[in-house]
Design a protein around this motif. Structure first.
Motif, mmCIF file in Angstrom:
data_model
loop_
_atom_site.group_PDB
_atom_site.id
_atom_site.type_symbol
_atom_site.label_atom_id
_atom_site.label_comp_id
_atom_site.label_asym_id
_atom_site.label_seq_id
_atom_site.Cartn_x
_atom_site.Cartn_y
_atom_site.Cartn_z
ATOM 1 N N LYS A 156 0.829 -1.206 0.000
ATOM 2 C CA LYS A 156 0.000 0.000 0.000
ATOM 3 C C LYS A 156 0.866 1.259 0.000
ATOM 4 C CE LYS A 156 -3.872 2.327 0.397
ATOM 5 N NZ LYS A 156 -4.861 2.373 -0.702
ATOM 6 N N MET A 157 1.975 1.212 0.754
ATOM 7 C CA MET A 157 2.861 2.374 0.818
ATOM 8 C C MET A 157 3.563 2.605 -0.517
ATOM 9 S SD MET A 157 4.609 1.913 4.579
ATOM 10 C CE MET A 157 5.677 3.331 4.318
ATOM 11 N N ILE A 158 3.995 1.533 -1.162
ATOM 12 C CA ILE A 158 4.691 1.671 -2.445
ATOM 13 C C ILE A 158 3.736 2.108 -3.541
ATOM 14 C CG2 ILE A 158 5.965 0.400 -4.232
ATOM 15 C CD1 ILE A 158 7.127 -1.329 -2.028
ATOM 16 N N GLY A 159 2.488 1.635 -3.474
ATOM 17 C CA GLY A 159 1.494 2.015 -4.467
ATOM 18 C C GLY A 159 1.380 0.990 -5.580
ATOM 19 N N PRO A 160 0.384 1.156 -6.457
ATOM 20 C CA PRO A 160 0.152 0.178 -7.529
ATOM 21 C C PRO A 160 1.263 0.183 -8.573
ATOM 22 C CG PRO A 160 -1.262 2.093 -7.809
ATOM 23 C CD PRO A 160 -0.590 2.255 -6.480
ATOM 24 N N ARG A 161 1.393 -0.934 -9.257
ATOM 25 C CA ARG A 161 2.373 -1.033 -10.337
ATOM 26 C C ARG A 161 1.973 -0.144 -11.504
ATOM 27 N NH1 ARG A 161 5.755 -5.509 -10.228
ATOM 28 N NH2 ARG A 161 5.438 -6.880 -8.440
ATOM 29 N N ARG A 162 2.956 0.323 -12.236
ATOM 30 C CA ARG A 162 2.676 1.146 -13.402
ATOM 31 C C ARG A 162 1.918 0.323 -14.441
ATOM 32 N NH1 ARG A 162 8.719 3.852 -14.165
ATOM 33 N NH2 ARG A 162 8.695 5.103 -12.236
ATOM 34 N N GLY A 163 0.812 0.880 -14.920
ATOM 35 C CA GLY A 163 0.030 0.213 -15.945
ATOM 36 C C GLY A 163 -0.975 -0.786 -15.429
ATOM 37 N N PHE A 164 -0.912 -1.121 -14.138
ATOM 38 C CA PHE A 164 -1.844 -2.105 -13.577
ATOM 39 C C PHE A 164 -3.205 -1.451 -13.340
ATOM 40 C CE2 PHE A 164 -3.896 -4.328 -10.080
ATOM 41 C CZ PHE A 164 -3.767 -5.643 -10.463
ATOM 42 N N PRO A 165 -4.337 -2.090 -13.671
ATOM 43 C CA PRO A 165 -4.466 -3.462 -14.168
ATOM 44 C C PRO A 165 -4.599 -3.578 -15.684
ATOM 45 C CG PRO A 165 -6.594 -2.667 -13.472
ATOM 46 C CD PRO A 165 -5.627 -1.517 -13.281
ATOM 47 N N LYS A 166 -4.445 -2.477 -16.415
ATOM 48 C CA LYS A 166 -4.630 -2.539 -17.870
ATOM 49 C C LYS A 166 -3.512 -3.329 -18.544
ATOM 50 C CE LYS A 166 -7.212 1.813 -18.201
ATOM 51 N NZ LYS A 166 -7.270 3.173 -18.810
ATOM 52 N N GLN A 167 -2.281 -3.190 -18.039
ATOM 53 C CA GLN A 167 -1.140 -3.891 -18.621
ATOM 54 C C GLN A 167 -0.656 -4.973 -17.649
ATOM 55 O OE1 GLN A 167 1.755 -0.856 -19.437
ATOM 56 N NE2 GLN A 167 0.569 0.083 -21.083
ATOM 57 N N LEU A 168 -1.088 -6.187 -17.891
ATOM 58 C CA LEU A 168 -0.697 -7.305 -17.033
ATOM 59 C C LEU A 168 0.611 -7.914 -17.535
ATOM 60 C CD1 LEU A 168 -4.147 -9.072 -16.507
ATOM 61 C CD2 LEU A 168 -2.989 -7.439 -15.021
ATOM 62 N N GLN A 169 1.448 -8.307 -16.604
ATOM 63 C CA GLN A 169 2.752 -8.892 -16.941
ATOM 64 C C GLN A 169 2.782 -10.335 -16.439
ATOM 65 O OE1 GLN A 169 5.033 -6.077 -14.775
ATOM 66 N NE2 GLN A 169 4.908 -4.479 -16.338
ATOM 67 N N PRO A 170 2.561 -11.282 -17.340
ATOM 68 C CA PRO A 170 2.507 -12.687 -16.927
ATOM 69 C C PRO A 170 3.863 -13.180 -16.448
ATOM 70 C CG PRO A 170 2.530 -12.512 -19.322
ATOM 71 C CD PRO A 170 2.386 -11.119 -18.793
ATOM 72 N N PRO A 171 3.884 -14.219 -15.613
ATOM 73 C CA PRO A 171 5.150 -14.789 -15.145
ATOM 74 C C PRO A 171 6.019 -15.212 -16.320
ATOM 75 C CG PRO A 171 3.303 -15.684 -13.906
ATOM 76 C CD PRO A 171 2.719 -14.895 -15.029
ATOM 77 N N HIS A 172 7.311 -14.924 -16.228
ATOM 78 C CA HIS A 172 8.179 -15.208 -17.365
ATOM 79 C C HIS A 172 8.569 -16.681 -17.429
ATOM 80 C CE1 HIS A 172 11.832 -15.663 -14.920
ATOM 81 N NE2 HIS A 172 12.427 -16.051 -16.014
#
Length: 262
Positions: free
Chosen positions: A175-191
């Protein structure tokens, strides 16, 4: 000697949960460019927590104190740690077993800030968290004189001490760091779902040391704990597969691994 042999084995299994289990599990979930970062975090946390545990954390966690809130300083640098406990296990083995818990607990929080927190900040946070959160929680619940133990709290393998503290801390940190950039429109699947599967498998095996080892010896209670741990993990994995298939029409290795961990 049977109790001692089992506790040494359980200690190795719990350490394996962090290195390489948790490291590979998280490493497979991130983007490929951040795999080494995740592995480094887990490795460095292991080393840092180990040294801190020997120097003063064990004393804070288990040395009998008068306040009910925090242990004393008589076991700093493991001073006075000798002999056997009530199960006939050397106290040095108990120190090492509990050290592996102190290692994996901040490691669990890595998932909250993975890819989004600098290495130095991770180390500072880990040191402060172990001192201000983990050691007091251990004393409250597991140490003679702990305030929650006095209330009648029963925590076999860290549901309060490990998972509740790490879970709440991870939530606050995310919560302190905040949401990821682009989330939830740009999902990054596990590599690498393969790494996730390998890491989760090591966690599954290591959990026998975590849970059954918490019985303190080679006993019928340890055998029952191992059986329950395994069947619950297998059931949760299959249930996750079923729910995933109903929702998406297919099942995946990341899903079944997640179900097992849950």
């Amino acid at each position: 000697t049977g109790n001692t042999a089992w506790m040494i084995t359980a200690t190795v299994l719990v350490l394996m949960m962090t290195l390489p289990g948790l490291a590979l599990f998280y490493g497979g979930l991130v983007r490929s460019k951040n795999v080494l970062s995740v592995l480094m975090h887990c490795y460095a946390i292991t080393a840092l927590a180990s040294i801190m545990w020997v120097v003063f954390l064990y004393s804070f966690a288990f040395d009998s104190g008068d306040s009910g809130w925090l242990g004393g300083l008589s076991n700093v640098f493991l001073n006075g740690v000798e002999g056997n406990n009530s199960n006939g296990v050397p106290n040095t083995v108990f120190v090492m077993f509990q050290m592996t818990f102190a290692i994996i607990t901040p490691g669990l929080i890595v998932g909250a800030f993975v890819e989004r927190m600098k290495f130095v900040a991770v180390m500072v946070f880990t040191a402060l968290w172990l001192t201000l959160v983990y050691a007091p929680a251990v004393y409250w619940v597991w140490a003679d004189g702990g305030i929650m133990l006095g209330w009648g709290a029963i925590d076999l393998a860290g549901g309060i001490v490990v998972h509740a503290t790490a879970g709440v801390s991870a939530l606050v940190l995310a919560k302190m760091i905040g949401p990821r950039r682009g989330f939830p429109k740009q999902l990054q699947p596990p590599h690498s779902p393969g790494l996730v599967m390998i890491g989760a498998s090591l966690l599954w095996v290591g959990w026998f040391g975590f849970n059954a080892g918490s019985q303190g010896g080679a006993s019928g209670a340890a055998g029952m704990t191992m059986l329950v741990t395994h069947i619950s993990a297998a059931t949760a994995a299959l249930v996750w597969c079923l729910v995933e298939r109903i929702q998406t029409g297919k099942t995946g290795v990341v899903g079944i691994a997640t179900g097992m961990v849950a």
